[in-house]
Structure formats: structure tokens, C-alpha cells
Design a protein around this motif. Structure first.
Motif, PDB file in Angstrom:
ATOM      1  N   ALA A  73      -0.719  -7.289  -0.053  1.00 53.96           N
ATOM      2  CA  ALA A  73      -0.688  -7.318  -1.519  1.00 53.96           C
ATOM      3  C   ALA A  73      -1.185  -8.670  -2.039  1.00 53.96           C
ATOM      4  O   ALA A  73      -1.958  -8.728  -3.003  1.00 53.96           O
ATOM      5  CB  ALA A  73       0.729  -7.044  -2.008  1.00 53.96           C
ATOM      6  N   ILE A  74      -0.752  -9.741  -1.377  1.00 51.98           N
ATOM      7  CA  ILE A  74      -1.141 -11.081  -1.851  1.00 51.98           C
ATOM      8  C   ILE A  74      -2.649 -11.273  -1.676  1.00 51.98           C
ATOM      9  O   ILE A  74      -3.340 -11.768  -2.578  1.00 51.98           O
ATOM     10  CB  ILE A  74      -0.316 -12.162  -1.112  1.00 51.98           C
ATOM     11  CG1 ILE A  74       1.149 -12.061  -1.553  1.00 51.98           C
ATOM     12  CG2 ILE A  74      -0.867 -13.565  -1.375  1.00 51.98           C
ATOM     13  CD1 ILE A  74       2.131 -12.828  -0.689  1.00 51.98           C
ATOM     14  N   ALA A  75      -3.172 -10.808  -0.527  1.00 43.68           N
ATOM     15  CA  ALA A  75      -4.626 -10.932  -0.284  1.00 43.68           C
ATOM     16  C   ALA A  75      -5.426 -10.172  -1.337  1.00 43.68           C
ATOM     17  O   ALA A  75      -6.552 -10.535  -1.660  1.00 43.68           O
ATOM     18  CB  ALA A  75      -4.954 -10.416   1.121  1.00 43.68           C
ATOM     19  N   ALA A  76      -4.830  -9.114  -1.869  1.00 45.10           N
ATOM     20  CA  ALA A  76      -5.544  -8.334  -2.887  1.00 45.10           C
ATOM     21  C   ALA A  76      -5.302  -8.879  -4.298  1.00 45.10           C
ATOM     22  O   ALA A  76      -5.681  -8.243  -5.280  1.00 45.10           O
ATOM     23  CB  ALA A  76      -5.115  -6.871  -2.799  1.00 45.10           C
ATOM     24  N   GLY A  77      -4.616 -10.022  -4.376  1.00 43.27           N
ATOM     25  CA  GLY A  77      -4.500 -10.695  -5.680  1.00 43.27           C
ATOM     26  C   GLY A  77      -3.243 -10.368  -6.474  1.00 43.27           C
ATOM     27  O   GLY A  77      -3.221 -10.542  -7.692  1.00 43.27           O
TER      28      GLY A  77
ATOM     29  N   ASP B 173       4.512  -7.769 -10.513  1.00 41.09           N
ATOM     30  CA  ASP B 173       5.886  -7.316 -10.281  1.00 41.09           C
ATOM     31  C   ASP B 173       6.035  -6.870  -8.813  1.00 41.09           C
ATOM     32  O   ASP B 173       5.069  -6.383  -8.192  1.00 41.09           O
ATOM     33  CB  ASP B 173       6.177  -6.123 -11.212  1.00 41.09           C
ATOM     34  CG  ASP B 173       7.636  -5.781 -11.240  1.00 41.09           C
ATOM     35  OD1 ASP B 173       8.332  -6.226 -12.171  1.00 41.09           O
ATOM     36  OD2 ASP B 173       8.102  -5.066 -10.327  1.00 41.09           O
ATOM     37  N   PHE B 174       7.240  -7.018  -8.270  1.00 38.23           N
ATOM     38  CA  PHE B 174       7.495  -6.579  -6.882  1.00 38.23           C
ATOM     39  C   PHE B 174       7.025  -5.132  -6.673  1.00 38.23           C
ATOM     40  O   PHE B 174       6.580  -4.758  -5.582  1.00 38.23           O
ATOM     41  CB  PHE B 174       8.996  -6.699  -6.572  1.00 38.23           C
ATOM     42  CG  PHE B 174       9.354  -6.414  -5.149  1.00 38.23           C
ATOM     43  CD1 PHE B 174       9.313  -7.416  -4.177  1.00 38.23           C
ATOM     44  CD2 PHE B 174       9.718  -5.129  -4.758  1.00 38.23           C
ATOM     45  CE1 PHE B 174       9.629  -7.142  -2.846  1.00 38.23           C
ATOM     46  CE2 PHE B 174      10.035  -4.854  -3.424  1.00 38.23           C
ATOM     47  CZ  PHE B 174       9.990  -5.855  -2.474  1.00 38.23           C
ATOM     48  N   ALA B 175       7.085  -4.315  -7.735  1.00 33.92           N
ATOM     49  CA  ALA B 175       6.690  -2.900  -7.624  1.00 33.92           C
ATOM     50  C   ALA B 175       5.237  -2.742  -7.169  1.00 33.92           C
ATOM     51  O   ALA B 175       4.873  -1.698  -6.616  1.00 33.92           O
ATOM     52  CB  ALA B 175       6.899  -2.193  -8.957  1.00 33.92           C
ATOM     53  N   ALA B 176       4.413  -3.780  -7.358  1.00 30.70           N
ATOM     54  CA  ALA B 176       3.000  -3.686  -6.933  1.00 30.70           C
ATOM     55  C   ALA B 176       2.897  -3.450  -5.426  1.00 30.70           C
ATOM     56  O   ALA B 176       1.910  -2.891  -4.941  1.00 30.70           O
ATOM     57  CB  ALA B 176       2.248  -4.954  -7.338  1.00 30.70           C
ATOM     58  N   LEU B 177       3.914  -3.863  -4.671  1.00 30.95           N
ATOM     59  CA  LEU B 177       3.880  -3.663  -3.211  1.00 30.95           C
ATOM     60  C   LEU B 177       3.801  -2.179  -2.850  1.00 30.95           C
ATOM     61  O   LEU B 177       3.336  -1.820  -1.767  1.00 30.95           O
ATOM     62  CB  LEU B 177       5.134  -4.260  -2.550  1.00 30.95           C
ATOM     63  CG  LEU B 177       5.291  -5.779  -2.548  1.00 30.95           C
ATOM     64  CD1 LEU B 177       6.579  -6.167  -1.819  1.00 30.95           C
ATOM     65  CD2 LEU B 177       4.115  -6.464  -1.866  1.00 30.95           C
ATOM     66  N   SER B 178       4.263  -1.319  -3.753  1.00 32.94           N
ATOM     67  CA  SER B 178       4.287   0.121  -3.443  1.00 32.94           C
ATOM     68  C   SER B 178       2.874   0.665  -3.192  1.00 32.94           C
ATOM     69  O   SER B 178       2.717   1.739  -2.619  1.00 32.94           O
ATOM     70  CB  SER B 178       4.957   0.901  -4.573  1.00 32.94           C
ATOM     71  OG  SER B 178       4.184   0.781  -5.747  1.00 32.94           O
ATOM     72  N   GLN B 179       1.860  -0.095  -3.616  1.00 37.11           N
ATOM     73  CA  GLN B 179       0.475   0.366  -3.401  1.00 37.11           C
ATOM     74  C   GLN B 179      -0.059  -0.042  -2.023  1.00 37.11           C
ATOM     75  O   GLN B 179      -1.209   0.237  -1.696  1.00 37.11           O
ATOM     76  CB  GLN B 179      -0.451  -0.257  -4.459  1.00 37.11           C
ATOM     77  CG  GLN B 179      -0.026   0.024  -5.887  1.00 37.11           C
ATOM     78  CD  GLN B 179      -0.773  -0.890  -6.846  1.00 37.11           C
ATOM     79  OE1 GLN B 179      -1.754  -0.490  -7.451  1.00 37.11           O
ATOM     80  NE2 GLN B 179      -0.313  -2.122  -6.949  1.00 37.11           N
TER      81      GLN B 179
ATOM     82  N   ARG C  38     -19.175  -0.083   0.749  1.00 39.10           N
ATOM     83  CA  ARG C  38     -19.510  -1.493   0.973  1.00 39.10           C
ATOM     84  C   ARG C  38     -18.309  -2.257   1.529  1.00 39.10           C
ATOM     85  O   ARG C  38     -18.266  -3.461   1.544  1.00 39.10           O
ATOM     86  CB  ARG C  38     -19.991  -2.139  -0.331  1.00 39.10           C
ATOM     87  CG  ARG C  38     -21.424  -1.770  -0.642  1.00 39.10           C
ATOM     88  CD  ARG C  38     -21.887  -2.401  -1.948  1.00 39.10           C
ATOM     89  NE  ARG C  38     -22.514  -1.411  -2.795  1.00 39.10           N
ATOM     90  CZ  ARG C  38     -22.004  -0.967  -3.934  1.00 39.10           C
ATOM     91  NH1 ARG C  38     -20.870  -1.419  -4.386  1.00 39.10           N
ATOM     92  NH2 ARG C  38     -22.653  -0.084  -4.635  1.00 39.10           N
ATOM     93  N   GLY C  39     -17.299  -1.515   1.991  1.00 40.63           N
ATOM     94  CA  GLY C  39     -16.156  -2.153   2.638  1.00 40.63           C
ATOM     95  C   GLY C  39     -15.101  -2.628   1.659  1.00 40.63           C
ATOM     96  O   GLY C  39     -14.083  -3.161   2.057  1.00 40.63           O
ATOM     97  N   GLY C  40     -15.306  -2.422   0.367  1.00 43.52           N
ATOM     98  CA  GLY C  40     -14.309  -2.849  -0.609  1.00 43.52           C
ATOM     99  C   GLY C  40     -13.158  -1.853  -0.641  1.00 43.52           C
ATOM    100  O   GLY C  40     -13.389  -0.661  -0.774  1.00 43.52           O
ATOM    101  N   SER C  41     -11.921  -2.333  -0.483  1.00 39.92           N
ATOM    102  CA  SER C  41     -10.792  -1.420  -0.480  1.00 39.92           C
ATOM    103  C   SER C  41     -10.584  -0.844  -1.871  1.00 39.92           C
ATOM    104  O   SER C  41     -10.573  -1.562  -2.861  1.00 39.92           O
ATOM    105  CB  SER C  41      -9.524  -2.143  -0.043  1.00 39.92           C
ATOM    106  OG  SER C  41      -8.427  -1.293  -0.278  1.00 39.92           O
ATOM    107  N   LEU C  42     -10.392   0.471  -1.923  1.00 40.73           N
ATOM    108  CA  LEU C  42     -10.137   1.112  -3.205  1.00 40.73           C
ATOM    109  C   LEU C  42      -8.758   0.746  -3.740  1.00 40.73           C
ATOM    110  O   LEU C  42      -8.438   0.974  -4.877  1.00 40.73           O
ATOM    111  CB  LEU C  42     -10.226   2.634  -3.044  1.00 40.73           C
ATOM    112  CG  LEU C  42     -11.583   3.155  -2.576  1.00 40.73           C
ATOM    113  CD1 LEU C  42     -11.532   4.651  -2.427  1.00 40.73           C
ATOM    114  CD2 LEU C  42     -12.679   2.774  -3.563  1.00 40.73           C
ATOM    115  N   LEU C  43      -7.888   0.215  -2.836  1.00 40.04           N
ATOM    116  CA  LEU C  43      -6.534  -0.118  -3.262  1.00 40.04           C
ATOM    117  C   LEU C  43      -6.458  -1.488  -3.906  1.00 40.04           C
ATOM    118  O   LEU C  43      -5.513  -1.796  -4.600  1.00 40.04           O
ATOM    119  CB  LEU C  43      -5.580  -0.109  -2.037  1.00 40.04           C
ATOM    120  CG  LEU C  43      -5.429   1.265  -1.396  1.00 40.04           C
ATOM    121  CD1 LEU C  43      -4.699   1.114  -0.078  1.00 40.04           C
ATOM    122  CD2 LEU C  43      -4.671   2.185  -2.317  1.00 40.04           C
ATOM    123  N   ALA C  44      -7.448  -2.310  -3.595  1.00 43.13           N
ATOM    124  CA  ALA C  44      -7.374  -3.679  -4.112  1.00 43.13           C
ATOM    125  C   ALA C  44      -7.470  -3.657  -5.636  1.00 43.13           C
ATOM    126  O   ALA C  44      -8.100  -2.811  -6.226  1.00 43.13           O
ATOM    127  CB  ALA C  44      -8.516  -4.519  -3.535  1.00 43.13           C
ATOM    128  N   GLY C  45      -6.813  -4.555  -6.256  1.00 40.73           N
ATOM    129  CA  GLY C  45      -6.970  -4.580  -7.687  1.00 40.73           C
ATOM    130  C   GLY C  45      -5.885  -5.223  -8.361  1.00 40.73           C
ATOM    131  O   GLY C  45      -5.162  -5.703  -8.783  1.00 40.73           O
TER     132      GLY C  45
END
Ligand code: NAP
Length: 309
Positions: free
Chosen positions: A272-276, A281-287, A302-309
Motif C-alpha cells: 500500500a505504501i509503495a502505491a502511495g 485511511d487504514f481502510a485503504a489497505l483493503s485494496q 505496460r506493467g502498471g498495476s491496476l490497483l495502484a492509485g
């Protein structure tokens, strides 16, 4: 006149189910692979069947409670198949959503109604107001037999028509329970390593339990609403959690406490931290709970994770 019910499997839980039915006045037949274990129920008024077929023939409703779905295959047998036509099977053995869906299909193909349940209680809760059982499958089959379900527990709920739903909820709720129980094992290990008596741990746990309950409820609510960015109502962003978590890792390392479970928490934080998301909120970890395999499959061309954001 109350319905006749058979209970297939009279281990600890099956016996409790049969006792609750007998106490509520249902004509109850029981079958167990090891017959001696069913015999004490005869003293309470149950008929002990000599075979599964006999148990099926004796009742309109067959409740199954054995160790797992492989064991409940005693009902999905050629010798029994024709006898189950027109009956209601209530599978209360613990299992997976997939197992429940397969069983539902098999029973539908053999002309039986099927409800699949998950017992969220120990045997001493069965037949009491606090007994919780989740049931999925055709609503009409549940409603038509609500009185029988009430005999098993005051909190028996229909949770959906989809047959796998009760088992899915079972696994979700047990994940929550094991999170707390394994967390407690870690807390015990830390206290023992630091020579803090466990009575003190128990007292402090009681004091902070409402805080943790609040965090759990908030996490579920925020994830449901997709409110991952920090806002005025955020109780805690990922950043302070991660800082305090590093203290735990350091202490466990110093005291040679097995870190394998907490290292997997660390991996989720780091993704999660690597994705910014450090200040979300802690709830972001659920992704970030998907397995790395699935994540790489979901990565864009192109190797970009769809989950990052
Ligand atoms: P248990 O006391 O060990 O009883 C297991 C039952 O399964 C016995 O009747 C056993 O028969 C039968 N069985 C095992 N393999 C079989 C096979 N191949 N063919 C036929 N019967 C077989 O376990 P339990 O505590 O009653 O648990 C039963 C189910 O309820 C499990 O799915 C469990 O996860 C669920 N459950 C239990 C609790 C609880 O607190 N106990 C809570 C929630 C859910 P024999 O007597 O012949 O071995």
C-alpha cells in the motif's frame, strides 16, 4: 402435529441439535456412523436409525452435521438417492461456498430441497436464545420451517438465496476471530518475553477492547463506502499504524519471537505504501490483499498495476 426430523451425525454438535429438537417436541430420528454415540439420545426420546436410508425414510427434514462435506457424502449415495426426493436437506456441516453450491446442485438434480447453514456457536449455545446459525438457500424453504430453526437457536437467520453465502460468511467471521486469537498469541509472547504477567495483559485488553471494536466497525464501514482517502473522520491513517508496527517487529526480532505472521502484515503495509497510500485511511489497505499472482495477472500491458492509485 410437529414434523419428523432426522439428524445425520451425532458428534458434539449433532447431539446438541438433536437434543434441542427433542426439547421442542419434534419427533427426532438420529443416525451416527458409530452407533454408540447416538444411543444416549434414545433416553431423551430419539429413535436411533440403523442406516442413513432408515433415517432419511423416517423424516421430512434431514439435518446433516458431520465433520466435513466429504463425510456428508453418506447422503449422496445411490442407495439413498431415491429416498431423498421431495425432502428438505439442511446441511449444517462446516464447509466452503463451493462445496455448498455443488451439494445444492446435486440435491436439486435428485429432487430434494436444500438449505446450507453455518453454525456460529458452540454446542452449549444450541437451543438457547443466543444460538446463531446462518442459513442460505431458497427463502421459502427457510420460512416454511422457521419454527424448527427457532428450536435450534434464537438467532437463526436466512442470509440469502445463493447456497454458498452462509459458508462464505462463516469463513469471513472466522477470519475475524482468528485475527483476534492469533493477535492474542503474539501479545502473550511479547508479555512473556518482557516478563509482564498475563493478568496485566488481560486487564489492559479489557480497557482497550472498545477502542479496537470501534476500529473494526469503522474499517468495515469505510471499506464498504470506498472512503480510502483520509478525511476529517479518519481515526488513524496508515502512517502512525506503520510506525507503531515497526516497534512490534523490532521487539519480536530482538526477543526471537516468530515473525512469520506479522511479516505478512508488513507485506500488505508495504504494498500500500509503495502505491502511495501512506497518508490514506487504514481502510485503504483493503485494496492490497490480493495474492501477488493475481495482482501480476491484473497488471496492465505496460506493467502498471491496476490497483495502484
Ligand atoms: P465431532 O464431535 O468430531 O463429530 C464429528 C461427526 O462427524 C461424528 O458424528 C462423526 O461420526 C461424523 N463423521 C466423521 N467422518 C464421517 C464419515 N466419513 N462418515 C460419516 N460420519 C462421519 O465434531 P462436531 O464438533 O460435532 O462438529 C461437527 C460439525 O459442526 C463440523 O463441521 C464442525 O466444523 C461444525 N461446528 C462445530 C462447532 C463446535 O463448537 N463443536 C461449532 C460450529 C460448527 P463418528 O462418531 O462415527 O466418528
Amino acid at each position: 402435529m410437529k414434523l419428523s426430523i432426522s439428524v445425520v451425525g451425532t458428534g458434539r454438535m449433532g447431539s446438541a441439535l438433536a437434543r434441542a429438537l427433542l426439547q421442542s417436541g419434534y419427533r427426532t430420528t438420529v443416525w451416527n456412523r458409530t452407533k454408540q454415540k447416538a444411543e444416549p439420545l434414545a433416553a431423551l426420546g430419539a429413535t436411533v436409525a440403523g442406516s442413513v436410508l432408515e433415517a432419511v425414510n423416517a423424516a421430512e427434514i434431514i439435518i446433516v452435521n458431520v465433520s466435513d462435506y466429504q463425510a456428508s457424502a453418506v447422503l449422496r449415495d445411490d442407495a439413498v438417492a431415491s429416498a431423498i426426493r421431495g425432502k428438505l436437506i439442511v446441511e449444517l456441516t462446516s464447509g466452503t461456498p463451493h462445496g455448498a453450491r455443488e451439494a445444492a446442485e446435486w440435491f436439486a438434480a435428485h429432487g430434494a430441497s436444500y438449505l446450507d447453514g453455518a453454525i456460529m456457536a458452540t454446542p452449549d449455545f444450541i437451543g438457547t436464545d443466543a444460538g446463531t446459525i446462518l442459513i442460505s438457500g431458497p427463502r421459502q424453504a427457510f420460512d416454511a420451517n422457521e419454527e424448527m430453526f427457532r428450536a435450534l437457536g434464537g438467532n437463526v437467520q436466512h442470509v440469502g438465496e445463493e447456497p454458498g453465502r452462509a459458508n462464505a460468511l462463516d469463513s469471513a467471521l472466522l477470519a475475524l476471530m482468528w485475527g483476534a486469537l492469533f493477535g492474542t498469541l503474539h501479545a502473550i509472547a511479547v508479555c512473556q518475553a518482557e516478563e509482564i504477567d498475563l493478568g496485566e495483559l488481560g486487564r489492559q485488553w479489557t480497557a482497550i477492547a472498545p477502542v479496537i471494536d470501534g476500529l473494526v466497525a469503522d474499517l468495515i464501514k469505510r471499506t464498504d463506502a470506498g472512503r480510502f482517502a483520509s478525511d476529517d473522520e479518519t481515526l488513524s491513517s496508515i502512517s502512525p499504524h506503520y510506525g507503531a508496527f515497526q516497534h512490534l517487529l523490532e521487539l519480536m526480532e530482538a526477543r526471537k519471537i516468530d515473525r512469520s505472521v506479522v511479516d505478512s502484515y508488513d507485506a500488505i503495509f508495504q504494498r500500500a505504501i509503495a502505491a502511495g497510500h501512506l497518508h490514506d485511511d487504514f481502510a485503504a489497505l483493503s485494496q492490497f490483499l490480493e495474492s501477488p499472482d493475481k495482482r501480476s495477472l491484473r497488471s496492465g500491458p505496460r506493467g502498471g498495476s491496476l490497483l495502484a492509485g
